[in-house]
Design an enzyme around this catalytic site. Structure first.
Site, short mmCIF file in Angstrom:
data_model
loop_
_atom_site.label_atom_id
_atom_site.label_comp_id
_atom_site.label_asym_id
_atom_site.label_seq_id
_atom_site.Cartn_x
_atom_site.Cartn_y
_atom_site.Cartn_z
N ALA A 17 12.91 -39.07 -13.01
CA ALA A 17 14.16 -39.16 -12.27
C ALA A 17 14.64 -37.75 -11.96
CB ALA A 17 15.21 -39.92 -13.08
N HIS A 18 15.54 -37.62 -11.01
CA HIS A 18 16.03 -36.31 -10.60
C HIS A 18 16.97 -35.68 -11.61
CE1 HIS A 18 14.03 -36.86 -6.85
NE2 HIS A 18 14.53 -35.75 -6.35
#
Lengths: 238, 222
Positions: A17-18
């Site tokens: 995920a970012h």
């Protein structure tokens, strides 16, 4: 904490995920649903900014491969998919890693539950790929659409268990269906996909329509009937 | 690569401006950081190793460094482009590691293939593919015409520039700029511009190398 009849777990998950916190959070949710499955976070950049880091993803996958698992990689946004695919290319072990481009949280829960139930990484990834709204009618089984009507069996079942087609029952149902030589649709979605089944949102007391074709169609429907009528083994303390 | 680092440091602001207009403003920053890291890494490698690395090894190093340091979508995209170019170069370079025109064209075609398999973009979607595709094609044509590595790179850089300019009127359908729909028209695609900068810089470096080689050869002849 092994649930009764827990199968050998061969699949682990990597969450890309970012944001590191986002990835950790998804791990937390997945662990709640599938306590025995290894779920690793690979979120954010090396220096803790928002973004993705290919080396971080690569390291997480390699560690799990070294532990003997097949790996399902789940991602949050387009460039995370690219980062995961790039890491997979660097590792060059295509037969043991599957990158999923689908909804992150639902997909992670579905894949974790599938892994908890002994699915291979490929099967778990299939369960984590959501139904594409544009293709629901043909959800995964063109064979059914093409089968002569006489060879298709249809039965309806009422869900008696308390939580309906929640993650665990959906995983059990998908696993049962996947074990037969038959193409099975549940209310027009792929019966072998955990996420598709969960996305139906069927609850206690509702009826599902199960359509099966192929050599194992009758056997599959019998097994589905037994599973639903037993309430998916619920009420055994969890 | 030293030169690429300098170019990206200089062009960082221009790229940020471009990306801010139609993207999220981080492309120049990312590319600058990536190229800085690449320059550092290559300098460090040169200090520790006595041997000149093969083109394939060099490209592989660039690929992994770009992957580790360029954020956003550009990291995996350019990283994969360099990685595939490295693999292709490994199989076509001469025993002494020299690249002829055909080898350079093969490397550029492999880079384009990597970009497209990673980013799933086609020509005409206002992405770096719009610079890479004409570059790879021009490179192959120049190689077929008997061009050496430098000539092939020059042809590729020129075609990339035309390709990047052609992205101005395009409406983006892939990548971050696609969120803007019609408002993405009127600007060159930042990724395509970066592609031009890379290829142009590579051409200049190749020209310098061949000039140096000719000078050395001239001295030998005397």
């Amino acid at each position: 904490m092994n649930s009764p009849g827990a199968r050998d777990i061969t699949t682990a998950l990597v969450i890309v995920a970012h944001s590191a916190q986002l990835a950790e959070g998804v791990c937390e949710v997945a662990a709640q649903m599938a306590p025995d499955v290894t779920v690793r976070a690979a979120g954010g950049t090396e220096d803790g900014r928002v973004g993705t880091s290919i080396p971080r993803v690569e390291a997480a996958i390699r560690t799990l491969l070294d532990e003997g698992f097949g790996v399902v990689v789940l991602t949050d946004l387009g460039s995370a998919v690219m980062a995961a695919e790039t890491a997979k290319e660097l590792i060059d072990e295509d037969s043991r890693v599957t990158v999923v481009d689908g909804p992150l949280i639902e997909g992670s829960v579905a894949a974790a539950v599938a892994a908890q139930n002994g699915y291979s990484h490929r099967q778990a990834a299939r369960g984590a790929t959501g139904p594409d709204p544009r293709h629901i009618a043909s959800a995964a089984t063109p064979e059914i659409a093409a089968a002569p009507v006489s060879e298709v069996e249809v039965r309806e079942f009422t869900l008696v268990n308390e939580v309906g087609l929640h993650a665990r029952p959906a995983a059990l149902l998908a696993r049962t269906i996947a074990g037969f030589d038959a193409e099975v649709l549940v209310d027009d979605v792929d019966g072998a996909s955990v996420l598709s089944l969960m996305s139906l949102g069927r609850t206690q007391g509702q009826t599902i329509r199960v359509t099966a074709s192929g050599p194992g169609a009758s056997l599959a429907l019998d097994a589905v009937a037994a599973l639903i009528e037993s309430g998916f083994g619920e009420g055994s303390g969890r | 690569m030293e030169r690429a680092h300098a170019v990206f440091a200089a062009e960082r602001v221009a790229l940020i401006e471009l990306d801010r207009a139609i993207g999220d403003g981080d492309h120049g920053e990312n590319m600058d950081r990536g190229m800085t890291a690449v320059a550092k890494r290559l300098a460090a490698d040169a200090e520790t190793s006595q041997e000149t690395p093969t083109p394939a090894a060099l490209l592989k190093t660039v690929a992994t460094t770009v992957m580790a340091n360029v954020g956003g979508a550009a990291g995996p995209l350019f990283g994969t482009a360099f990685l595939r170019a490295a693999k292709a170069t490994d199989s076509v370079s001469a025993p002494d590691g020299e690249l002829d025109g055909h080898a350079v064209a093969t490397a550029l075609e492999a880079a384009l293939g990597g970009l497209q398999s990673r980013g799933k973009a086609e020509v005409g979607e206002k992405t770096m593919v719009d610079a890479w595709a004409p570059a790879a094609q021009a490179a192959r044509e120049a190689a077929e015409a008997g061009g050496d590595a430098t000539a092939v790179l020059a042809a590729a850089a020129h075609a990339a520039e035309e390709g990047a300019d052609a992205t101005v009127p395009m409406i983006a359908t892939k990548g971050r700029a696609s969120y803007l729909g019609p408002r993405s028209a009127g600007y060159r695609d930042p990724g395509a511009v970066s592609t031009v900068l890379l290829l142009r810089t590579a051409t200049e470096a190749a020209l310098e190398l061949s000039a140096a080689a000719e000078a050395a050869a001239g001295e030998d002849a005397e």
